[in-house]
Each structure stands twice: as C-alpha cells, then as structure tokens.
Design a protein around this motif. Sequence first.
Motif, PDB file in Angstrom:
ATOM      1  N   THR A 187      30.934  25.028  39.942  1.00 39.95           N
ATOM      2  CA  THR A 187      29.869  24.221  40.542  1.00 39.95           C
ATOM      3  C   THR A 187      29.953  24.159  42.056  1.00 39.95           C
ATOM      4  O   THR A 187      29.052  23.622  42.697  1.00 39.95           O
ATOM      5  N   ASP A 188      31.010  24.709  42.641  1.00 42.60           N
ATOM      6  CA  ASP A 188      31.145  24.738  44.103  1.00 42.60           C
ATOM      7  C   ASP A 188      30.065  25.651  44.686  1.00 42.60           C
ATOM      8  O   ASP A 188      30.004  26.835  44.350  1.00 42.60           O
ATOM      9  N   PRO A 189      29.187  25.146  45.564  1.00 42.94           N
ATOM     10  CA  PRO A 189      28.064  25.946  46.063  1.00 42.94           C
ATOM     11  C   PRO A 189      28.450  26.991  47.107  1.00 42.94           C
ATOM     12  O   PRO A 189      27.591  27.741  47.570  1.00 42.94           O
ATOM     13  N   THR A 190      29.735  27.059  47.478  1.00 40.97           N
ATOM     14  CA  THR A 190      30.136  28.016  48.512  1.00 40.97           C
ATOM     15  C   THR A 190      29.817  29.453  48.107  1.00 40.97           C
ATOM     16  O   THR A 190      29.407  30.267  48.934  1.00 40.97           O
ATOM     17  N   LEU A 191      30.021  29.764  46.821  1.00 44.16           N
ATOM     18  CA  LEU A 191      29.699  31.082  46.290  1.00 44.16           C
ATOM     19  C   LEU A 191      28.597  30.953  45.252  1.00 44.16           C
ATOM     20  O   LEU A 191      28.539  29.966  44.519  1.00 44.16           O
ATOM     21  N   SER A 192      27.744  31.967  45.176  1.00 43.61           N
ATOM     22  CA  SER A 192      26.706  31.981  44.145  1.00 43.61           C
ATOM     23  C   SER A 192      27.336  32.363  42.807  1.00 43.61           C
ATOM     24  O   SER A 192      28.460  32.878  42.733  1.00 43.61           O
ATOM     25  N   ARG A 193      26.611  32.134  41.733  1.00 43.43           N
ATOM     26  CA  ARG A 193      27.132  32.519  40.412  1.00 43.43           C
ATOM     27  C   ARG A 193      27.249  34.031  40.297  1.00 43.43           C
ATOM     28  O   ARG A 193      28.166  34.539  39.640  1.00 43.43           O
ATOM     29  N   ARG A 194      26.352  34.771  40.919  1.00 50.84           N
ATOM     30  CA  ARG A 194      26.486  36.236  40.939  1.00 50.84           C
ATOM     31  C   ARG A 194      27.810  36.638  41.566  1.00 50.84           C
ATOM     32  O   ARG A 194      28.544  37.478  41.032  1.00 50.84           O
ATOM     33  N   GLU A 195      28.126  36.030  42.703  1.00 52.12           N
ATOM     34  CA  GLU A 195      29.376  36.367  43.389  1.00 52.12           C
ATOM     35  C   GLU A 195      30.579  35.966  42.551  1.00 52.12           C
ATOM     36  O   GLU A 195      31.584  36.712  42.497  1.00 52.12           O
ATOM     37  N   ARG A 196      30.495  34.843  41.879  1.00 55.89           N
ATOM     38  CA  ARG A 196      31.616  34.422  41.041  1.00 55.89           C
ATOM     39  C   ARG A 196      31.793  35.367  39.860  1.00 55.89           C
ATOM     40  O   ARG A 196      32.923  35.640  39.430  1.00 55.89           O
ATOM     41  N   SER A 197      30.703  35.891  39.321  1.00 51.96           N
ATOM     42  CA  SER A 197      30.821  36.872  38.242  1.00 51.96           C
ATOM     43  C   SER A 197      31.499  38.148  38.726  1.00 51.96           C
ATOM     44  O   SER A 197      32.345  38.718  38.019  1.00 51.96           O
ATOM     45  N   LEU A 198      31.153  38.605  39.902  1.00 52.38           N
ATOM     46  CA  LEU A 198      31.789  39.805  40.453  1.00 52.38           C
ATOM     47  C   LEU A 198      33.300  39.608  40.563  1.00 52.38           C
ATOM     48  O   LEU A 198      34.090  40.480  40.180  1.00 52.38           O
ATOM     49  N   ILE A 199      33.701  38.462  41.099  1.00 55.38           N
ATOM     50  CA  ILE A 199      35.128  38.175  41.272  1.00 55.38           C
ATOM     51  C   ILE A 199      35.817  38.053  39.919  1.00 55.38           C
ATOM     52  O   ILE A 199      36.911  38.593  39.699  1.00 55.38           O
ATOM     53  N   THR A 200      35.175  37.366  38.981  1.00 53.73           N
ATOM     54  CA  THR A 200      35.779  37.127  37.677  1.00 53.73           C
ATOM     55  C   THR A 200      35.984  38.430  36.916  1.00 53.73           C
ATOM     56  O   THR A 200      37.044  38.650  36.302  1.00 53.73           O
ATOM     57  N   LEU A 201      34.988  39.305  36.930  1.00 50.31           N
ATOM     58  CA  LEU A 201      35.133  40.595  36.257  1.00 50.31           C
ATOM     59  C   LEU A 201      36.327  41.366  36.801  1.00 50.31           C
ATOM     60  O   LEU A 201      37.142  41.912  36.044  1.00 50.31           O
ATOM     61  N   THR A 202      36.456  41.414  38.124  1.00 53.08           N
ATOM     62  CA  THR A 202      37.563  42.144  38.747  1.00 53.08           C
ATOM     63  C   THR A 202      38.911  41.552  38.348  1.00 53.08           C
ATOM     64  O   THR A 202      39.856  42.275  38.027  1.00 53.08           O
ATOM     65  N   ALA A 203      39.018  40.215  38.369  1.00 55.02           N
ATOM     66  CA  ALA A 203      40.277  39.567  38.023  1.00 55.02           C
ATOM     67  C   ALA A 203      40.657  39.831  36.566  1.00 55.02           C
ATOM     68  O   ALA A 203      41.835  40.061  36.242  1.00 55.02           O
ATOM     69  N   LEU A 204      39.680  39.821  35.666  1.00 54.36           N
ATOM     70  CA  LEU A 204      39.970  40.049  34.257  1.00 54.36           C
ATOM     71  C   LEU A 204      40.410  41.489  34.005  1.00 54.36           C
ATOM     72  O   LEU A 204      41.305  41.738  33.184  1.00 54.36           O
ATOM     73  N   VAL A 205      39.805  42.432  34.702  1.00 54.68           N
ATOM     74  CA  VAL A 205      40.248  43.830  34.601  1.00 54.68           C
ATOM     75  C   VAL A 205      41.678  43.965  35.106  1.00 54.68           C
ATOM     76  O   VAL A 205      42.532  44.606  34.482  1.00 54.68           O
ATOM     77  N   ALA A 206      41.967  43.346  36.230  1.00 58.00           N
ATOM     78  CA  ALA A 206      43.292  43.467  36.848  1.00 58.00           C
ATOM     79  C   ALA A 206      44.393  42.974  35.910  1.00 58.00           C
ATOM     80  O   ALA A 206      45.500  43.534  35.890  1.00 58.00           O
ATOM     81  N   HIS A 207      44.108  41.933  35.144  1.00 58.25           N
ATOM     82  CA  HIS A 207      45.132  41.361  34.269  1.00 58.25           C
ATOM     83  C   HIS A 207      45.006  41.808  32.813  1.00 58.25           C
ATOM     84  O   HIS A 207      45.773  41.360  31.966  1.00 58.25           O
ATOM     85  N   GLY A 208      44.028  42.679  32.526  1.00 61.52           N
ATOM     86  CA  GLY A 208      43.901  43.199  31.173  1.00 61.52           C
ATOM     87  C   GLY A 208      43.421  42.195  30.145  1.00 61.52           C
ATOM     88  O   GLY A 208      43.726  42.314  28.958  1.00 61.52           O
ATOM     89  N   HIS A 209      42.655  41.222  30.570  1.00 60.16           N
ATOM     90  CA  HIS A 209      42.135  40.207  29.651  1.00 60.16           C
ATOM     91  C   HIS A 209      40.791  40.678  29.092  1.00 60.16           C
ATOM     92  O   HIS A 209      39.720  40.209  29.490  1.00 60.16           O
ATOM     93  N   TYR A 210      40.840  41.594  28.121  1.00 60.46           N
ATOM     94  CA  TYR A 210      39.606  42.271  27.720  1.00 60.46           C
ATOM     95  C   TYR A 210      38.716  41.433  26.806  1.00 60.46           C
ATOM     96  O   TYR A 210      37.492  41.606  26.814  1.00 60.46           O
ATOM     97  N   ASP A 211      39.293  40.512  26.024  1.00 54.89           N
ATOM     98  CA  ASP A 211      38.436  39.613  25.241  1.00 54.89           C
ATOM     99  C   ASP A 211      37.630  38.712  26.183  1.00 54.89           C
ATOM    100  O   ASP A 211      36.420  38.507  25.993  1.00 54.89           O
ATOM    101  N   GLU A 212      38.299  38.180  27.215  1.00 54.19           N
ATOM    102  CA  GLU A 212      37.598  37.386  28.212  1.00 54.19           C
ATOM    103  C   GLU A 212      36.600  38.246  28.980  1.00 54.19           C
ATOM    104  O   GLU A 212      35.522  37.772  29.374  1.00 54.19           O
ATOM    105  N   LEU A 213      36.950  39.507  29.200  1.00 58.02           N
ATOM    106  CA  LEU A 213      36.045  40.400  29.936  1.00 58.02           C
ATOM    107  C   LEU A 213      34.724  40.552  29.198  1.00 58.02           C
ATOM    108  O   LEU A 213      33.653  40.513  29.810  1.00 58.02           O
ATOM    109  N   ALA A 214      34.778  40.735  27.881  1.00 54.99           N
ATOM    110  CA  ALA A 214      33.536  40.872  27.112  1.00 54.99           C
ATOM    111  C   ALA A 214      32.658  39.637  27.297  1.00 54.99           C
ATOM    112  O   ALA A 214      31.438  39.741  27.513  1.00 54.99           O
ATOM    113  N   MET A 215      33.285  38.467  27.222  1.00 52.95           N
ATOM    114  CA  MET A 215      32.528  37.220  27.405  1.00 52.95           C
ATOM    115  C   MET A 215      31.894  37.170  28.792  1.00 52.95           C
ATOM    116  O   MET A 215      30.733  36.759  28.945  1.00 52.95           O
ATOM    117  N   HIS A 216      32.633  37.622  29.817  1.00 55.63           N
ATOM    118  CA  HIS A 216      32.113  37.514  31.180  1.00 55.63           C
ATOM    119  C   HIS A 216      31.189  38.669  31.565  1.00 55.63           C
ATOM    120  O   HIS A 216      30.463  38.539  32.559  1.00 55.63           O
TER     121      HIS A 216
END
Length: 379
Positions: free
Chosen positions: A301-330
């Motif tokens: 809910t922090d308005p500093t970043l848009s939800r699009r930007e947060r999705s970009l960051i989240t996808l990258t972080a999940l790939v980096a740590h191999g969290h593929y079930d979470e990746l599908a959700m995101h």
Amino acid sequence: MTTQPTGKQLHHRAEGSATAPPLFLGPSLGTSMALWDKVAPELSITHRVVRWDLPGHGGSPADLIGPGATVDELAGLVLSLADSLGIDRFSYAGVSLGGAVGLHLAAHHPERVESLAVICSSAHFNGSKPWQERAALVRAEGLAGLAESANSRWFTPGFTVPELVEDHRTADPDAYAACCDALGAFDIRDRLPRIGAPTLLVAGREDPATPPAHLREIADAVPGAALTEIPRASHLAPAEQPEAVLTALRAHFGGGARRGMEVRRQVLGDAHVDRAQARQSPFTARFQDFISRYAWGEIWTDPTLSRRERSLITLTALVAHGHYDELAMHVRAARRNGLTPEEIGAVLLQSAVYCGVPAANSAFAVAQRVLSEEDEATG
C-alpha cells in the motif's frame, strides 16, 4: 523517532514510519507523553504515532492556554500540530482530558478523525464546581500538595509510576488550572450520536475518576461503539495495564490488516485469497495476519512504487530464490497489475543475466504454463 522543539505549538514526539497511518495519543491531566511509554513503541510498528503534551505539562509551553480554557481550544492545538506535520486525517486515542479532546475532534471535526479510542474518560466530568475548586486551589498553592494524592487517584493500591507523579508535581500551576477550567466546562453528551468514526471505549474497572459507567454512557450513545473494561486498572490504564490497553488498541486500529486484505484480493484475486483463508488453521492464523498486516497492509500500500513496479521487483526476487510456486501466483498478479506477457518475459530474461540461466529456465516454464492457462480461460 523524533522529538520536536515547540515554539508556540504543543510539544510532541513522532515515532514510526512517516508513510504509516497516523495515530495521535493524548495525555491525562497532570501527566506527560510518558503516560504512553509502554504502549507507543509497539503501536509505532504499524502507525506513525504522534504523542503530545498538554500546555504547561512535559515540554509544552504554559501560555498556549489561559484561564477559562476549553476543550475546543485544546482540540484546536492538536489540529494545528497535525497541520504542521502535514497530517490531514488521523486516528486518535486519549486518556481522560486527552480522551475528551478526542471526543470533541470526532464530534466537531469528523473529516479529520479516522478512528477513535477514548480511555478512562467521560462525556462530562461531573459539572464545573469540583474543577473550579481544584483550579482555585492550584492557583493559590501550586501542585505539590495535590501531587501527594496522585497515586490514589491514578492507580490501584500498591502501584505507582514515579515519573508520572513527578510530571504532576512539576506541571505549570496556571496551565494545570486552565485545564481544570476546560474539564469543568466540558459536556458533549448531546453530540455523541453524531460521532461517525469507529469508536472504542476503554474503562479501568477500578477507576474512581471516570468509572466504567461513564464509558458505558458514551458507548450507548455513539453509533456502533464498542466498550472494553480492563480489570486491575485505575485511571491511567496505559501505564498500569499496558498489555491489555495495547491489545484493545491494536484490534481497534488494525486498519493495516483490513487494508492489506483489500489490496491482497485486488492483486492476487478473490479465488486465491479465499483458498488461503479456507486452509487457515489456529497454527497458521498469526502468519496469515502477519502477511495481511505487513506485506499487503504496509508494503504493497506504500504509494512510493506503483503496483506494476512492485510486480517487476517481486518476480525478480522470486526467480532469484527459486520460489516457483509463489512465482506462478505472482505471474497472475503481474497480469492483474497491468504487465503484458512480453513484459513478464523481459523480466525473466533480465533475471537470466543476474540470477542465473537455470533459474530463469525454470521461471520461463512456470510463466508459460500460467499464461497458457490464462489464454485458455479467456479464449
């Protein structure tokens, strides 16, 4: 945490993130912001907490009010403080006189008050006579004698907080007397039904100054209000029973969890959240609350970043740590947040460079499956 010099405004202390929902904490007559020492730090985990001192108490200038002062004047000082901090709308909790300020704000400035908690306080303080007598006594003799009876008025037998008693003894007598004038003139009973903010009343079961019946009167008059009685607590419940008060305030001001659940549903979809809720057990309930309150209620809910930007960051972080079930959700969430399949593919390709080709290979397989299922569902 910041402690502000005052000039001609209320002395105050701000704690917590500047982007968190603001919460003002008001003190009782004769005390300072130290009344909240065992509660405010915990509340600041989820809120931007602003504690303030009454005029002539703690660090606030004595000449902010004078003889014949009113609760309306004190409320005006709180609004001026909020304006100086760039805070338009806020939640509020106050004890005794501080609670009266909260009731006045909610009744007369509803556009400013998000949610209200009134602790060991009243809609009226038994008429003007006892307060006129106390004000005259203090103006004539100072506060030393009155401070001697503070423990019996504030706490259950055997309990004390020496710092608060010292606050009482060292307060400015003229400002204290002016606050007595404000309490003597205060009666807001006729306006209670107009209060629209979600309201919690907290009573100390052994409070001789504002017994539970005073809080019950408010709860019965304010639409939708809730009442909590705290055992083994007298007039300064946040000091004597901080855990009980904290529990009540967290539940009442837990907007982060509610807002977080709204955002969680918007980003992940109702079906996913409903499945997660259906699987919730007593063992996982606190974790689910943690996710809703902090991940979704504060970060997303922090308005500093848009939800699009947060999705970009989240996808990258999940790939980096191999969290593929979470990746599908995101990947699904990224589509809800406006990313195209091409943009998702570009994120995964970027991840191949910085996270490794094997990780990206697995991520592409997950994303392709999710996007194909989406095509089938819409095709």
